[in-house]
Motif scaffolding. Sequence first.
Motif, PDB file in Angstrom:
ATOM      1  N   GLN A  71      63.431 -10.579  13.050  1.00 33.80           N
ATOM      2  CA  GLN A  71      63.711  -9.847  11.809  1.00 33.80           C
ATOM      3  C   GLN A  71      63.688  -8.333  12.042  1.00 33.80           C
ATOM      4  O   GLN A  71      62.958  -7.574  11.384  1.00 33.80           O
ATOM      5  N   VAL A  72      64.495  -7.898  12.992  1.00 27.85           N
ATOM      6  CA  VAL A  72      64.563  -6.488  13.360  1.00 27.85           C
ATOM      7  C   VAL A  72      65.053  -5.657  12.174  1.00 27.85           C
ATOM      8  O   VAL A  72      66.044  -5.998  11.522  1.00 27.85           O
ATOM      9  N   THR A  73      64.343  -4.557  11.900  1.00 27.20           N
ATOM     10  CA  THR A  73      64.729  -3.663  10.805  1.00 27.20           C
ATOM     11  C   THR A  73      65.443  -2.410  11.303  1.00 27.20           C
ATOM     12  O   THR A  73      66.195  -1.792  10.549  1.00 27.20           O
ATOM     13  N   THR A  74      65.201  -2.020  12.564  1.00 27.88           N
ATOM     14  CA  THR A  74      65.812  -0.818  13.132  1.00 27.88           C
ATOM     15  C   THR A  74      66.444  -1.158  14.470  1.00 27.88           C
ATOM     16  O   THR A  74      65.765  -1.653  15.371  1.00 27.88           O
ATOM     17  N   ILE A  75      67.742  -0.909  14.592  1.00 30.72           N
ATOM     18  CA  ILE A  75      68.470  -1.140  15.839  1.00 30.72           C
ATOM     19  C   ILE A  75      68.808   0.216  16.438  1.00 30.72           C
ATOM     20  O   ILE A  75      69.405   1.062  15.769  1.00 30.72           O
ATOM     21  N   ALA A  76      68.404   0.459  17.675  1.00 27.29           N
ATOM     22  CA  ALA A  76      68.692   1.723  18.353  1.00 27.29           C
ATOM     23  C   ALA A  76      69.270   1.409  19.729  1.00 27.29           C
ATOM     24  O   ALA A  76      68.610   0.766  20.552  1.00 27.29           O
ATOM     25  N   ALA A  77      70.506   1.851  19.973  1.00 29.24           N
ATOM     26  CA  ALA A  77      71.176   1.499  21.226  1.00 29.24           C
ATOM     27  C   ALA A  77      72.347   2.442  21.452  1.00 29.24           C
ATOM     28  O   ALA A  77      72.711   3.242  20.584  1.00 29.24           O
ATOM     29  N   SER A  78      72.947   2.337  22.627  1.00 32.27           N
ATOM     30  CA  SER A  78      74.134   3.126  22.948  1.00 32.27           C
ATOM     31  C   SER A  78      75.361   2.498  22.289  1.00 32.27           C
ATOM     32  O   SER A  78      75.337   1.323  21.887  1.00 32.27           O
ATOM     33  N   PRO A  79      76.462   3.251  22.153  1.00 33.56           N
ATOM     34  CA  PRO A  79      77.681   2.676  21.587  1.00 33.56           C
ATOM     35  C   PRO A  79      78.159   1.428  22.328  1.00 33.56           C
ATOM     36  O   PRO A  79      78.692   0.507  21.699  1.00 33.56           O
ATOM     37  N   ALA A  80      77.950   1.375  23.651  1.00 34.98           N
ATOM     38  CA  ALA A  80      78.381   0.195  24.405  1.00 34.98           C
ATOM     39  C   ALA A  80      77.624  -1.048  23.959  1.00 34.98           C
ATOM     40  O   ALA A  80      78.201  -2.130  23.794  1.00 34.98           O
ATOM     41  N   VAL A  81      76.305  -0.912  23.756  1.00 31.10           N
ATOM     42  CA  VAL A  81      75.497  -2.048  23.314  1.00 31.10           C
ATOM     43  C   VAL A  81      75.806  -2.388  21.856  1.00 31.10           C
ATOM     44  O   VAL A  81      75.907  -3.562  21.480  1.00 31.10           O
ATOM     45  N   LEU A  82      75.996  -1.373  21.024  1.00 33.01           N
ATOM     46  CA  LEU A  82      76.350  -1.620  19.629  1.00 33.01           C
ATOM     47  C   LEU A  82      77.716  -2.305  19.522  1.00 33.01           C
ATOM     48  O   LEU A  82      77.942  -3.124  18.625  1.00 33.01           O
ATOM     49  N   THR A  83      78.614  -1.986  20.436  1.00 32.64           N
ATOM     50  CA  THR A  83      79.923  -2.654  20.466  1.00 32.64           C
ATOM     51  C   THR A  83      79.760  -4.137  20.756  1.00 32.64           C
ATOM     52  O   THR A  83      80.451  -4.984  20.156  1.00 32.64           O
ATOM     53  N   LEU A  84      78.858  -4.482  21.667  1.00 30.07           N
ATOM     54  CA  LEU A  84      78.598  -5.891  21.965  1.00 30.07           C
ATOM     55  C   LEU A  84      78.067  -6.607  20.723  1.00 30.07           C
ATOM     56  O   LEU A  84      78.479  -7.735  20.412  1.00 30.07           O
ATOM     57  N   ILE A  85      77.145  -5.956  20.015  1.00 29.05           N
ATOM     58  CA  ILE A  85      76.563  -6.554  18.808  1.00 29.05           C
ATOM     59  C   ILE A  85      77.643  -6.768  17.754  1.00 29.05           C
ATOM     60  O   ILE A  85      77.767  -7.857  17.176  1.00 29.05           O
ATOM     61  N   ALA A  86      78.436  -5.727  17.496  1.00 30.82           N
ATOM     62  CA  ALA A  86      79.480  -5.828  16.472  1.00 30.82           C
ATOM     63  C   ALA A  86      80.523  -6.868  16.838  1.00 30.82           C
ATOM     64  O   ALA A  86      80.963  -7.656  15.975  1.00 30.82           O
ATOM     65  N   GLY A  87      80.926  -6.911  18.101  1.00 29.29           N
ATOM     66  CA  GLY A  87      81.935  -7.872  18.533  1.00 29.29           C
ATOM     67  C   GLY A  87      81.461  -9.308  18.402  1.00 29.29           C
ATOM     68  O   GLY A  87      82.205 -10.186  17.940  1.00 29.29           O
ATOM     69  N   HIS A  88      80.219  -9.573  18.802  1.00 30.03           N
ATOM     70  CA  HIS A  88      79.676 -10.926  18.702  1.00 30.03           C
ATOM     71  C   HIS A  88      79.578 -11.361  17.235  1.00 30.03           C
ATOM     72  O   HIS A  88      79.930 -12.490  16.889  1.00 30.03           O
ATOM     73  N   CYS A  89      79.111 -10.445  16.392  1.00 31.45           N
ATOM     74  CA  CYS A  89      78.987 -10.779  14.966  1.00 31.45           C
ATOM     75  C   CYS A  89      80.353 -11.090  14.359  1.00 31.45           C
ATOM     76  O   CYS A  89      80.487 -12.007  13.534  1.00 31.45           O
TER      77      CYS A  89
END
Length: 532
Positions: free
Chosen positions: A256-274
């Motif tokens: 139940q993560v409330t804060t996500i902090a990462a580089s654009p490359a990692v955020l791209t992986l998260i957004a793409g998978h979702c």
Amino acid sequence: MTVTAPDVFARLARLAEEPDATALISCRPGSSRTITRGQLLQGCRITAAALRTAGARPGHKAVVMTRDAYDLTTITYALWSIGAVPTLIEPRAEVGRCLREIAPDLFIGEPLAHLGRRVLGWGRGHVRLPLVTGPSFPGQRLALGRRLAVHTPDADGPPWQQEEPTDDDLAMIAFTSGSTGRPKGAEYRYATLAGQLEALATLLAPRPGDVLLAGFLPLVLFGPLLGLTTVTPAVNHLAPARTPPQGLIDPILRHQVTTIAASPAVLTLIAGHCARHDVRLPSARQALSFGAPLRPRLADALRRALPHDTKLRSVYGATECLPVSAITDHDLRTAAIQPPPGHTGTCLGHPLPGMQPQILDADATGLGEIAVSGPTVSPAYHGRPDADATAKITTSRGVLHRTGDMGRLDDQGQLWFLGRKAHLVTGSGFTLTTEDIETLADTTPGVRRTALVGLGPAGSQEPVLCVESLPSAPRATALDAVRTALRSHPEGHRIGALLLHPGFPTDPRHNSKIDRPRLAAWAAKRLRRRTR
């Protein structure tokens, strides 16, 4: 003079107030390990005692190379507690040269890191105490150093007691990644760490019960000190963009993560998978992008996976000054659509409290080099007086750090980013900044991102725009869209060639900053083939 802001040891002492609360959740593929605050403190005490027994002393510089989040955190805190100086170096950086500059006394790391030390001669003539952590690799027979066992204790121990250092004492050396030049060891004094922790506390605004996904390495160390339950996903820090997305999504949902902090490359992986699996992240109340500017297209993709009231921000800073400023995705879009007169590029938002940016050597349009002073600024590079002479200016308000980034300040006090000074493209009678061209070209249909490079000697360069298209877009369509966009730019006619590239080379730390020297070499070779 002693530290007046809440510093490392004051924050460590606070962890003992709730010993049963979770400090770290270290995730590996298929499993995770939970460490309470009491266990973390007790692990630090045990490790500190082991370090003293092995011969570590106050003032010793200790290189730490481990991929295990608990080991990294425990060893770093333990080194602080005995007055030693942890040193963090990118494994892909010029490690041998870095070690010659800092002359470390200790080398603490996994067997693979020690193998590199032995085979490649890292720290030869300086490292007197090699300490090995983590499991041995299969078939290992070579004695690589003395074993430093980093245990997870079953329970907490006595209250944390430590004589606090002064604010001028050296606390850590953190090397830049080398993505924008030769790696340099930025010195963090204890006052620097206190300033960084205060700035991050302002930025993250932790609430009771908050859970942080630390996809950005410094937050692995700082998260527990900020009182956050810190989840460390199984990110491949040698190549973040190659991290299996499930290893990011599962911890966010499970904990139940409330804060996500990462580089654009990692955020791209998260957004793409979702997007591919129709996944939503209902617990996230904020997400922060570190390491490179957040592009509107990525912000839009993340928005589709996040609750509508989630705060999404792009954070600007560098190893030498982290963080400096931040901007929400809504303000980023507004600034892109309706920029103040005379402003182009990417808006970086307002400086954080205490940070004071300036524009040096500005031209008639206000464009110059961004320089920053404030409590998060590293005062010097270790063993690099030449770099200090270039990047550090002593003022009545403290050290002013030249970032090497080009930018402007608008009338509202917001920073605007126009690209790296080293990446300016200068031709006969004109100068192009990378961000000015790319922020326009990146928004065109079918384009993932673009990169402007200059071929030839400075002053007579040929501007070339490299284009990375989206997998679903026809390449010809993407190029036509970019050509059309460039016609609307007052300097667009300067671009001599458009080249499709299958996937830009990027920096090793974030996989987000484009490696422009490599890309320029590729472009030059490609154009030579065309003319044959």
